[in-house]
Design a protein around this motif. Structure first.
Motif, mmCIF file in Angstrom:
data_model
loop_
_atom_site.group_PDB
_atom_site.id
_atom_site.type_symbol
_atom_site.label_atom_id
_atom_site.label_comp_id
_atom_site.label_asym_id
_atom_site.label_seq_id
_atom_site.Cartn_x
_atom_site.Cartn_y
_atom_site.Cartn_z
ATOM 1 N N LEU A 10 17.906 -139.431 -1.614
ATOM 2 C CA LEU A 10 18.742 -139.409 -0.400
ATOM 3 C C LEU A 10 18.145 -140.302 0.680
ATOM 4 O O LEU A 10 18.852 -141.053 1.365
ATOM 5 C CB LEU A 10 18.877 -137.984 0.134
ATOM 6 C CG LEU A 10 19.716 -137.019 -0.707
ATOM 7 C CD1 LEU A 10 19.602 -135.601 -0.158
ATOM 8 C CD2 LEU A 10 21.174 -137.458 -0.750
ATOM 9 N N ALA A 11 16.821 -140.249 0.812
ATOM 10 C CA ALA A 11 16.149 -141.049 1.846
ATOM 11 C C ALA A 11 16.324 -142.544 1.577
ATOM 12 O O ALA A 11 16.325 -143.356 2.504
ATOM 13 C CB ALA A 11 14.671 -140.683 1.907
ATOM 14 N N GLU A 12 16.490 -142.896 0.276
ATOM 15 C CA GLU A 12 16.727 -144.308 -0.069
ATOM 16 C C GLU A 12 18.157 -144.732 0.264
ATOM 17 O O GLU A 12 18.517 -145.890 0.068
ATOM 18 C CB GLU A 12 16.457 -144.536 -1.560
ATOM 19 C CG GLU A 12 14.962 -144.561 -1.902
ATOM 20 C CD GLU A 12 14.692 -144.320 -3.394
ATOM 21 O OE1 GLU A 12 15.657 -144.370 -4.209
ATOM 22 O OE2 GLU A 12 13.533 -144.062 -3.724
ATOM 23 N N GLY A 13 18.978 -143.787 0.683
ATOM 24 C CA GLY A 13 20.329 -144.136 1.113
ATOM 25 C C GLY A 13 21.422 -143.969 0.065
ATOM 26 O O GLY A 13 22.570 -144.333 0.298
ATOM 27 N N TRP A 14 21.089 -143.374 -1.092
ATOM 28 C CA TRP A 14 22.112 -143.174 -2.126
ATOM 29 C C TRP A 14 22.976 -141.968 -1.791
ATOM 30 O O TRP A 14 22.451 -140.933 -1.393
ATOM 31 C CB TRP A 14 21.455 -142.983 -3.504
ATOM 32 C CG TRP A 14 20.634 -144.148 -3.935
ATOM 33 C CD1 TRP A 14 19.272 -144.259 -3.916
ATOM 34 C CD2 TRP A 14 21.122 -145.405 -4.422
ATOM 35 N NE1 TRP A 14 18.879 -145.496 -4.370
ATOM 36 C CE2 TRP A 14 19.999 -146.224 -4.690
ATOM 37 C CE3 TRP A 14 22.404 -145.931 -4.664
ATOM 38 C CZ2 TRP A 14 20.116 -147.530 -5.173
ATOM 39 C CZ3 TRP A 14 22.517 -147.216 -5.153
ATOM 40 C CH2 TRP A 14 21.377 -148.004 -5.398
ATOM 41 N N ARG A 15 24.291 -142.116 -1.944
ATOM 42 C CA ARG A 15 25.205 -141.022 -1.599
ATOM 43 C C ARG A 15 26.368 -140.949 -2.588
ATOM 44 O O ARG A 15 26.936 -141.976 -2.945
ATOM 45 C CB ARG A 15 25.832 -141.245 -0.209
ATOM 46 C CG ARG A 15 24.852 -141.328 0.963
ATOM 47 C CD ARG A 15 24.292 -139.962 1.341
ATOM 48 N NE ARG A 15 23.501 -140.028 2.558
ATOM 49 C CZ ARG A 15 22.192 -140.324 2.594
ATOM 50 N NH1 ARG A 15 21.523 -140.585 1.484
ATOM 51 N NH2 ARG A 15 21.550 -140.360 3.750
ATOM 52 N N GLY A 62 27.167 -147.545 5.920
ATOM 53 C CA GLY A 62 25.807 -148.069 5.830
ATOM 54 C C GLY A 62 25.014 -147.522 4.648
ATOM 55 O O GLY A 62 23.944 -148.010 4.315
ATOM 56 N N MET A 63 25.551 -146.470 4.009
ATOM 57 C CA MET A 63 24.855 -145.870 2.863
ATOM 58 C C MET A 63 25.368 -146.467 1.550
ATOM 59 O O MET A 63 26.424 -147.090 1.523
ATOM 60 C CB MET A 63 25.057 -144.355 2.862
ATOM 61 C CG MET A 63 24.457 -143.680 4.064
ATOM 62 S SD MET A 63 22.662 -143.815 4.060
ATOM 63 C CE MET A 63 22.356 -144.129 5.780
#
Ligand code: IPM
Ligand code: MG
Length: 357
Positions: free
Chosen positions: A326-331, A339-340
């Motif tokens: 999640l912190a790496e921006g994967w959603r 932006g994710m």
């Protein structure tokens, strides 16, 4: 450890998210040198289609001879018109009562990577949400006497709420024990200004609290509790309640974290045996489209390792891996924001697996 696990994928998105959760379990067992076998069983709509009943005896037998159960979700439009006793939801109620799983733990936590998903005002969200709903699961209105009768005003129907001292005591003990490992604050929710069963509930909870002097206990009426949950959720650590009120409050608590696709749950009895499932339902509208977020199911595996098998390190390893992804921006779609990086459900599972390996 050598574990025997029952897997009930169920309906809708249940099979998709369960497959990801089982992959994660296998990877963790391999990494930490545990052996495990997985036995699939049918329940809910899947069992109705095959055996015309929601909870076949074979499924209960598989669960009873297992060390724990991983469940996906049950239910869907297809079975919505069946009579009460034949609906897929009956499988859940049957599993809970037949397996003696009276304590339902539902953590509702606002993940720091997902703060923006909280539907509450910014100043309320920033105070943090980290609540454990402890819901009684095998008594009360769900299992009380019910029926229909003819009256001079037409047909009438009734359901009854009944709780015994034993039933309240054991769920209160679950809540206080959990509190010792958290912020040591139990809020018991009832409707003692109106209901006799709530007055007994309150007496017993107050009595159990005497054995836990380091834990603070307060009582709230359920209407006030539901209001406080959106006004100031940071005040709550453990919310202890009945089957019915706990059902309602746990949906509210999960939604204010903005990430119902992220939240796991555990249903426990007096032995270590438990049933672990995401708190989201079968979501038939997105089933089969690889959209479903597998994180709640994956975090349910972490809860299983912790609560049933005391494998704390393994559980924490799964949780940290999820947080890193999640912190790496994967959603997935349900938690995506501008932006994710958007991934399908299976993609999220693969990223978490890679992180684990
Ligand atoms: C839940 C669900 C179930 C419940 C339904 C599907 C029977 O809402 O697990 O919260 O009411 O317990
Ligand atoms: Mg519910």
């Amino acid at each position: 450890m050598n574990l025997n696990l029952a897997v009930i994928p169920g309906d809708g998105i249940g099979p998709e998210v369960t497959a990801q959760a089982v992959n994660v379990a296998k990877a963790v067992f391999k990494k930490f040198g545990h052996e495990a076998s997985f036995t699939e069983a049918l329940a809910g709509g899947a069992a109705i289609d095959r055996f015309q009943i929601p909870l076949p005896k074979e499924t209960l037998d598989v669960c009873r001879s297992s060390d724990s159960v991983i469940l996906g979700a049950v239910g869907g439009w297809k079975w919505d018109t069946l009579p009460g006793d034949l609906r897929p939801e009956r499988a859940l109620l049957g599993l809970r009562s037949e397996l003696g799983l009276y304590a339902n733990l539902r953590p509702a936590k606002l993940f720091s990577a997902l703060k923006g998903a909280c539907p509450l005002r910014e100043d309320i969200a920033s105070a943090g949400i980290d609540i454990l709903v402890v819901r009684e699961l095998t008594g009360g209105l769900y299992f009380g006497d019910r029926g229909r009768k003819q009256t001079d005003q037409g047909q009438a129907a009734w359901d009854t709420e009944q709780y015994s001292v034993l039933e309240v005591k054991r769920i209160a003990v679950s809540a206080f024990e959990a509190a010792l490992k958290r912020r040591k604050k139990v809020t018991s929710v009832d409707k003692a200004n109106v209901l006799e069963s709530s007055r007994l509930w309150r007496e017993v909870v107050t009595d159990v609290a005497k054995s836990y002097p380091s834990v603070s206990l307060s009582h709230l009426y359920v209407d006030n509790a539901s209001m406080q949950l959106v006004k100031d959720p940071a005040q709550f650590d453990i919310l202890l309640s009945t089957n019915m009120f706990g059902d309602i409050l746990s949906d509210e608590a999960s939604q204010i974290t903005g990430s119902i696709g992220m939240l796991p749950s555990a249903s426990l009895g007096s032995s270590g045996f438990g049933m672990y499932e995401p708190i989201h339902g079968s979501a038939p509208d997105i089933a089969g489209k690889d959209l479903a977020n597998p994180i709640a199911a994956i975090l349910s595996v972490a809860m299983m390792l912790r609560h049933s098998f005391a494998l704390e390190e393994e559980a924490a390893f799964i949780e940290t891996s999820v947080e890193k992804v999640l912190a790496e921006g994967w959603r997935t779609a349900d938690i995506h924001s501008p932006g994710m990086k958007k991934v399908p459900g299976s993609g999220m599972g693969e990223l978490i697996l890679k992180e684990l390996e």
